[in-house]
Design an enzyme around this catalytic site. Structure first.
Site, PDB file in Angstrom:
ATOM      1  N   HIS A 131      48.533  43.321  39.684  1.00 39.69           N
ATOM      2  CA  HIS A 131      48.969  43.948  38.430  1.00 39.69           C
ATOM      3  C   HIS A 131      48.789  42.976  37.267  1.00 39.69           C
ATOM      4  O   HIS A 131      48.240  43.333  36.221  1.00 39.69           O
ATOM      5  CB  HIS A 131      50.439  44.362  38.559  1.00 39.69           C
ATOM      6  N   ARG A 140      44.036  40.701  27.507  1.00 38.46           N
ATOM      7  CA  ARG A 140      43.365  39.430  27.175  1.00 38.46           C
ATOM      8  C   ARG A 140      42.137  39.272  28.067  1.00 38.46           C
ATOM      9  O   ARG A 140      42.175  38.559  29.075  1.00 38.46           O
ATOM     10  CB  ARG A 140      44.295  38.223  27.448  1.00 38.46           C
ATOM     11  N   GLN A 237      54.771  48.002  23.573  1.00 39.33           N
ATOM     12  CA  GLN A 237      54.642  46.691  24.216  1.00 39.33           C
ATOM     13  C   GLN A 237      53.500  45.884  23.612  1.00 39.33           C
ATOM     14  O   GLN A 237      53.646  44.687  23.329  1.00 39.33           O
ATOM     15  CB  GLN A 237      54.398  46.908  25.720  1.00 39.33           C
ATOM     16  N   THR A 357      55.677  44.953  38.740  1.00 44.67           N
ATOM     17  CA  THR A 357      54.854  46.048  39.270  1.00 44.67           C
ATOM     18  C   THR A 357      54.062  45.593  40.482  1.00 44.67           C
ATOM     19  O   THR A 357      53.358  44.587  40.433  1.00 44.67           O
ATOM     20  CB  THR A 357      53.909  46.561  38.171  1.00 44.67           C
TER      21      THR A 357
HETATM   22 MN    MN Z   1      58.505  45.589  35.016  1.00 46.11          MN
END
Ligand code: MN
Length: 427
Positions: A131, A140, A237, A357
């Site tokens: 993840h 990035r 985010q 995750t």
């Molecule tokens: Mn999380």
């Protein structure tokens, strides 16, 4: 390590609760996960253990004298095992305590399940290396995995106030969004709402402030594991995360499954913890012989998406991802506790650590829409022809997990279910 498994794990063990003996139940007598429930007549929380389709009221069964889960979670490993053995003995076929225990059983459908304990603090880690790599590639492209990743278990402090138990719904968050084309941000409902497939780690025994937990003792401080969905607003985010990390993109809702599967129940599913060839060894405070020998836990996980129209048509939803904890995790549960406390931070009974995750390395194993659709570029097509880039209003996400191995009874985690409602401005 390598001590013989205690008899509560014997695969031959059967219960007089017949639904606990079905091969596909999550809650056979070998599991015995802990949770909190109340009834419609009495709103006080009680401590229960899941067995088949029922919950055993521990106080009514004469096993404990209180209803305070956080107090129970402070028990020593020996006390926890003794309680587990007493529960197992009473639920076994032929038990002399059957009448007493039977009077303490309620169908799970007849009770309200809550968060498994009072959660004091919540930290979310980022231990899914596949993840971290895939998301890093999107955010990035030049440096997907930052240089600290293989040295330090990355995490941030989250909020407890917006934790909710499985079966809950929440409103799509509002927030600042700035698209690449726009010169300024606007306040709007998140258009890139996502789920995160995670496990929750519940702290049992505390450590004193200033006293790090040595890795050799780390798992003694863990009460159990749950499923955990760390809902995330990717557009919020992307705009807010630098330089201090996640903030409002995460704090609007997180969903926890109601049953804590104990480390005792997970014993048969331990695996060696091996780092890929060429990776650095962890620093000594994150390394031990036992952690290498059996630090990993083999837990199969899956994500189901049920859209509003599926729900209307009685369709249970599509499995959109399957993953495995041992394969996904770059750090172990023990390493997370050792790291979290190495600076002297006090962990308390009922504190929750999210794993991060838990995506596997391939597309079918991605634990978020961000990965499954490559940031919304490649929509998922569902079995009824609907498509999704991110989550839409009325969508329900259901996380499930189970452990199975040849010669051992399969155990499950139940489910972690949450539904997206329209933003309050859209309602
Ligand atoms: Mn999380």
């Amino acid at each position: 390590m390598n001590e013989p498994l205690d008899d509560t794990l014997s695969p031959e063990l059967l219960s007089w609760v017949t639904s606990a003996n079905k091969p596909d139940t999550d809650f056979p007598i070998q599991n015995l996960p802990f949770g909190r429930f109340h009834t419609s007549e009495d709103s006080a929380w009680r401590i229960g253990v899941a067995i088949g389709q029922y919950v055993l009221d521990l106080r009514k069964a004469g096993l404990i004298g209180h209803g305070d889960m956080n107090r129970l979670m402070q028990a020593t490993p020996a006390e926890r095992l003794a309680l587990r053995q007493a529960i197992s003995a009473g639920l076994r076929q032929g038990s002399a305590q059957r009448d007493l225990f039977e009077a303490a059983l309620l169908p799970q459908t007849a009770v309200t399940l809550g968060l498994p304990c009072e959660v004091g603090d919540y930290s979310d880690f980022y231990i899914g290396i596949h993840h971290a790599t895939e998301v890093g590639r999107q955010f990035r492209p030049d440096s997907p995995l930052l240089p600290n990743y293989k040295w330090v278990p990355i995490g941030y402090h989250g909020r407890v106030s917006t934790l909710q138990v499985s079966g809950s719904s929440f409103h799509r968050p509002m927030g600042q969004v700035k698209t690449p084309e726009a010169s300024e941000p606007v306040l709007q409902p998140s258009a890139r709402l996502d789920f995160e497939l995670e496990l929750g780690i519940f702290v049992g025994q505390p450590n004193r402030m200033g006293m790090p937990i040595p890795i050799e003792q780390a798992e003694q401080h863990v009460f159990g594991l749950t499923l955990f969905n760390d809902w995330s607003a990717r557009d919020l985010q992307a705009w807010e995360y630098q330089p201090l990390g996640p903030f409002l993109a995460k704090s609007f809702a997180s969903t926890v499954s109601p049953w804590m599967v104990t480390m005792d129940a997970l014993k048969p599913f331990r695996r060696p913890f091996v780092r890929p060839e060429g990776d650095p060894d962890p620093l000594p405070y994150l390394d031990s012989a036992d952690n290498r020998a059996q630090g990993a836990i083999d837990i199969e996980m899956e994500v189901v998406l049920q859209t509003a129209s599926m729900a209307q048509q009685g369709h249970a939803g599509d499995v959109i991802a399957r993953s495995n904890f041992a394969q996904a995790a770059y750090w172990t549960v023990g390493q997370l506790l050792a790291h979290h406390s190495v600076n002297g931070c006090a962990l308390r009974p009922g504190d929750l650590l999210g794993s991060g995750t838990l995506s596997g390395p391939t597309k079918e194993q991605y634990g978020s829409m961000l990965e499954l659709t490559t940031g919304g570029k490649h929509p998922l097509t569902l079995s009824n022809g609907e498509t999704r880039t991110f989550l839409e209003n009325g969508d329900t996400i259901i996380l499930r997990a189970y452990c199975q191995r040849e010669g051992v009874r399969r155990i499950g985690f139940g489910e972690c279910r949450g539904t997206v409602l329209p933003a309050l401005s859209q309602a």
